[in-house]
Design an enzyme around this catalytic site. Sequence first.
Site, PDB file in Angstrom:
ATOM      1  N   ARG A 107       0.912  -1.206   0.010  1.00 28.73           N
ATOM      2  CA  ARG A 107      -0.082   0.139   0.122  1.00 28.73           C
ATOM      3  C   ARG A 107       0.947   1.249   0.049  1.00 28.73           C
ATOM      4  O   ARG A 107       1.825   1.354   0.793  1.00 28.73           O
ATOM      5  CB  ARG A 107      -0.736   0.013   1.301  1.00 28.73           C
ATOM      6  CG  ARG A 107      -2.242   0.948   1.200  1.00 28.73           C
ATOM      7  CD  ARG A 107      -2.846   0.900   2.578  1.00 28.73           C
ATOM      8  NE  ARG A 107      -3.605  -0.624   2.591  1.00 28.73           N
ATOM      9  CZ  ARG A 107      -4.859  -0.700   2.547  1.00 28.73           C
ATOM     10  NH1 ARG A 107      -5.544   0.550   2.329  1.00 28.73           N
ATOM     11  NH2 ARG A 107      -5.244  -1.846   2.904  1.00 28.73           N
ATOM     12  N   THR A 111      -0.883   7.496  -1.225  1.00 25.43           N
ATOM     13  CA  THR A 111      -2.227   7.297  -1.956  1.00 25.43           C
ATOM     14  C   THR A 111      -3.005   6.391  -1.313  1.00 25.43           C
ATOM     15  O   THR A 111      -4.314   6.382  -1.752  1.00 25.43           O
ATOM     16  CB  THR A 111      -2.220   7.175  -3.354  1.00 25.43           C
ATOM     17  OG1 THR A 111      -1.643   5.608  -3.355  1.00 25.43           O
ATOM     18  CG2 THR A 111      -1.109   8.022  -4.278  1.00 25.43           C
ATOM     19  N   ASP A 205      -4.743 -11.501  10.417  1.00 25.14           N
ATOM     20  CA  ASP A 205      -3.720 -11.391   9.313  1.00 25.14           C
ATOM     21  C   ASP A 205      -2.780 -12.544   9.097  1.00 25.14           C
ATOM     22  O   ASP A 205      -2.269 -13.015   9.752  1.00 25.14           O
ATOM     23  CB  ASP A 205      -2.618 -10.154   9.801  1.00 25.14           C
ATOM     24  CG  ASP A 205      -1.796  -9.768   8.495  1.00 25.14           C
ATOM     25  OD1 ASP A 205      -1.842  -8.648   8.274  1.00 25.14           O
ATOM     26  OD2 ASP A 205      -1.253 -10.669   8.018  1.00 25.14           O
ATOM     27  N   ASP A 208       1.154 -12.472   9.377  1.00 22.51           N
ATOM     28  CA  ASP A 208       1.561 -12.030  10.607  1.00 22.51           C
ATOM     29  C   ASP A 208       1.592 -13.590  11.348  1.00 22.51           C
ATOM     30  O   ASP A 208       2.509 -13.702  12.131  1.00 22.51           O
ATOM     31  CB  ASP A 208       0.656 -10.998  11.356  1.00 22.51           C
ATOM     32  CG  ASP A 208       1.109  -9.690  10.730  1.00 22.51           C
ATOM     33  OD1 ASP A 208       1.904  -9.508  10.019  1.00 22.51           O
ATOM     34  OD2 ASP A 208       0.631  -8.701  11.396  1.00 22.51           O
TER      35      ASP A 208
END
Lengths: 213, 542
Positions: A107, A111, A205, A208
């Site tokens: 990401r 933006t 996640d 993770d």
Amino acid sequence: MSSENLIVLPQTKQLIGLYSIIRDNATKRGDFVFYSDRIIRLLVEEGLNQLPVEDAVVKCYGDHEYKGSKFLGKICGVSIVRAGESMEQGLRDCCRSVRIGKILIQRDEETALPKLFYEKLPEDIHERYVFLLDPMLATGGSAMMAVEVLLSRGVKMDRIFFLNLLAAPEGIETFQAKYPQVKIITGGIDERLDEHKYIVPGLGDFGDRYYCI
Amino acid sequence: MVTHKGHRIHPDDENTSFFSPSPVPSFSGSGIQSRDNIHLASSLSLNDSSKLTRSNSVATNADIPSYTPPWTTPYIIGVAGYSGSGKTSISQRIIQELNQPWTILLSFDNFYNPLNKEQRQQAFDCEFDFDEPASLDFDLLCECVSSLKAGNKTEIPNYSFVDHNRTGKSSTIYGANVIIIEGIYALYDQRLLDMMDVKIFVDTDLDICLGRRLSRDILDRGRELMGAIKQWEKFVKPNAVRYVMHTMNNADLVIPRGMDNIVGINMMIKHIQNQLSLKSELHLEHLQRLGLTHDLNLSKKENIKILPSTNHTNGVNSILLSKDTDRTDFIFYFDIIAFKIIEHALEFLTEFEENIPISTYGNYTYNGMKSKDEIIAVNIIRSGDCFMSSVKKTFPEIAIGKLLIQSDSMTGEPQLHTESLPKSIKNVSKTGRKIFLFDAQIISGAASIMAIQVLVDYGISVKDIILCSYLSTEIGIRRIIHAFPDVKLVLGKVSSMNSSQEEGLVRGEVVDKIDGYNLEGFKDTDWVFSNRYIDSLYFGTD
């Protein structure tokens, strides 16, 4: 949702039992990895079932012949770094010398949109069937970007198989609207996405939990 | 010579030695008549318990269906005659000529009563009467034979002539096609006579018997002439006249002059062979009729799962069946198919605790499930070992038991050599455990049936046994299902039964095409289905 190109593993009690373990936030990492790997293996096998084979005469022991099948061998895995890499071993367990490309999408802090940082793919990928590996299909943002990369390298859309453990209906919708011919192979479809774009009830996640950070 | 070969229902076996002729076909070792030597060469299949254990537990009886496999209706031959008449030689000749798998020679020598201290001293002084009926345990022998006849696991005691006592060891036998009961009193006890299909008396002149006995005792066993003659005069001959001679009246067939009577012996063997092939034919017909009934349709039977034919499994099968595949690939792809079979087998576990609230990350709740079953793996050495790597990958903490079942290379009889099962296996039905039984190939089905029987003897309910196998013959599966209708089967690839009848063959093929589990049209007699090659390739020992 197009059912033709959406393949959901049969929701057997066994499979739900496996998901009950990996979804549980009390599950320790060792078990999480082990049971995730079992599900990944099932996904990979389902993917392999979708690949065409060619007829071949098999010479059996004892000089008996029959019309069997031969793998075409033109496959390639592409994992989306980091979580997708957890699925590489499952693919290797079924196809020993399979080529595996990597795509890093993150990401963009400015933006808030996914941005392609890195790609390394086999030269002849346009001739191959591609197993795109990413454990979760939430919004579908990074997967769609990865498909875009593959298409730009000449891979045919109907030769892409997107393997994931868990998908959100919204993600499937968006993804299929844009890439209707890509086959999605998933282990389960959850209820929805929450306001943080997490899958509900989900499993946390994946990267993770798998890599223990 | 062996006319029944063509009618044999199992053109194959679990072990390569199954069909091998039996060069020294004596059940409990070569020195079977010896009273002076330790005569048990069969140190292989020994179990701790000395007494006969009858396995006909309640569970077993309930599980035996109307169909009885051939080994539960053995053909029983009694061979009697005076000491030194040549009955052992004739028995061995019968075994050689019949060349039948699962032939058992039961010698009376293993059924002497244990001696007390006083008697033992007499025995050492050649003063004990071994030739009197009272010295033998007829009850135990009857029990053994009727247990074998019922198809149960049976412990055959071993008797030591050194200690004049049972050795405390025994041989475990499951079922038999042919049982030969051999001894001077073979035709003495009415209970035994009732169980025999053919009764033979070897009538050799007593003078010749004495001559043979003397030369055997003196030349082969190093005994004194006087002692040997004394024993003959005092015990052997009087008992022969008093007890043995009139048992000749019980015989169907009397063979004068013993082994010298070649014509007589050949006629006898012909007769037995005819009887056995008749039995095989009837059985085959029976099986064929069963094979065409609707409810035995393999693909429709609920407790049988066959791996569905998909592109991937077809490709893997082609690699595993091809003789051009190298071992590295073979092992790799066998592990893949084994994994598929295990995953498929898990579908038989249906007892689940449901609606377990699972809290996921983000504090959402998922409606979870948890299997109530615990799994124990049991593999049949060695072919079942091929599954172990995949088993471990699926259940890292699983308890694994092992069974070694092999045919005796000398007699061809199947024997349970070793059983090493987890202690927890005994509580299986109580705690909802399931047994996954592994064997890479089912050929005649004999090893699997025996393995299931062992588990049943451990008190496991047949419905809790899930037998996993890769290549299986239809005939093998049918036998297993007939013997244990509730056992669950998960199979990789199934061939079709060969039929000598055109009609059956055509119909069988049509059924296969519709059901789609054997689109390739494999036959039970195809090499890959009738030979144990998987474990040899997997472990590299061919």
